[in-house]
Design a protein around this motif. Structure first.
Motif, PDB file in Angstrom:
ATOM      1  N   ASP A 122      -9.726   0.075  -3.771  1.00  0.00           N
ATOM      2  CA  ASP A 122     -10.112  -1.274  -4.160  1.00  0.00           C
ATOM      3  C   ASP A 122     -11.624  -1.386  -4.160  1.00  0.00           C
ATOM      4  O   ASP A 122     -12.319  -0.625  -3.487  1.00  0.00           O
TER       5      ASP A 122
ATOM      6  N   VAL B 184     -13.225   0.825  -1.465  1.00  0.00           N
ATOM      7  CA  VAL B 184     -12.565   0.857  -0.163  1.00  0.00           C
ATOM      8  C   VAL B 184     -11.262   1.625  -0.357  1.00  0.00           C
ATOM      9  O   VAL B 184     -10.464   1.314  -1.239  1.00  0.00           O
TER      10      VAL B 184
ATOM     11  N   GLU C  49      -7.592   2.817   0.755  1.00  0.00           N
ATOM     12  CA  GLU C  49      -6.463   2.379   1.568  1.00  0.00           C
ATOM     13  C   GLU C  49      -5.602   3.598   1.868  1.00  0.00           C
ATOM     14  O   GLU C  49      -5.193   4.319   0.959  1.00  0.00           O
TER      15      GLU C  49
ATOM     16  N   GLU D  54      -2.214   5.140   3.875  1.00  0.00           N
ATOM     17  CA  GLU D  54      -0.919   4.812   4.474  1.00  0.00           C
ATOM     18  C   GLU D  54      -0.534   5.907   5.451  1.00  0.00           C
ATOM     19  O   GLU D  54      -0.485   7.085   5.108  1.00  0.00           O
TER      20      GLU D  54
ATOM     21  N   ARG E  32      -0.789   0.705   7.138  1.00  0.00           N
ATOM     22  CA  ARG E  32      -1.952   1.033   6.307  1.00  0.00           C
ATOM     23  C   ARG E  32      -3.241   0.580   6.975  1.00  0.00           C
ATOM     24  O   ARG E  32      -3.246  -0.374   7.746  1.00  0.00           O
ATOM     25  N   PHE E  33      -4.314   1.273   6.652  1.00  0.00           N
ATOM     26  CA  PHE E  33      -5.643   0.857   7.078  1.00  0.00           C
ATOM     27  C   PHE E  33      -6.629   1.188   5.965  1.00  0.00           C
ATOM     28  O   PHE E  33      -6.337   1.967   5.068  1.00  0.00           O
ATOM     29  N   MET E  34      -7.775   0.535   6.016  1.00  0.00           N
ATOM     30  CA  MET E  34      -8.774   0.702   4.959  1.00  0.00           C
ATOM     31  C   MET E  34     -10.059   1.286   5.523  1.00  0.00           C
ATOM     32  O   MET E  34     -10.420   1.026   6.674  1.00  0.00           O
TER      33      MET E  34
END
Length: 152
Positions: A108, A115, A117, A119, A125-127
């Motif tokens: 994104d 950024v 992302e 999984e 999930r984290f960014m």
């Protein structure tokens, strides 16, 4: 994908385009040569394109939703530190300490740069910002994320 046909415009086969690139005119042959871009011009709500193979409104309406793409060999060469999003999606991700973190599932841009992302195997999930301090290494095989950014 460089663009998508959003719908018909007028009676002569022009189409409204949703662009995912700055300059579609740099790629006159699209979709493996199936579509030939004749012209592209700005419009109030986006961009209007004309393709040789779309002669009238009926055909233009039938093309709604068509994704416009080029072959990998037509893409410009990358500079140092550049990447194509398609090359990152699906990459396995490990921490700088060697822990398997998951895989890249999205990229994104909220205005300050990409950024990533990621999984985890459990679905969480984290960014992570796609910046050298957070992602010190990536290649065609994996992405390394600094362990400080790999927290829940």
């Amino acid at each position: 994908m460089l663009a998508a046909i959003a719908g018909a415009h007028g009676l002569n086969g022009e189409v409204r385009l949703k662009l995912f690139t700055d300059d579609l005119s740099a790629y006159p042959a699209l979709n493996g040569g199936a579509l030939t871009l004749v012209s592209v011009r700005p419009a109030t709500n986006g961009v209007i394109g004309k393709f040789r193979e779309i002669p009238d409104r009926t055909r233009a309406e039938a093309m709604r939703g068509t994704e416009l793409w080029i072959g990998r060999d037509q893409l410009p060469p990358l500079g140092e530190g550049e990447y194509y999003h398609a090359d990152l999606l699906g990459l396995p991700v490990v921490s700088s300490e060697g822990e398997a973190l998951g895989q890249v599932v999205a990229i994104d841009d909220f205005g300050a740069g990409d950024v990533i992302e990621i999984e985890r195997p459990d679905g969480k999930r984290f960014m992570v910002p796609m910046q050298p301090h957070a992602v010190p290494e990536w290649n065609g095989d994996r992405m390394v994320v600094d362990a400080l950014f790999a927290v829940d």
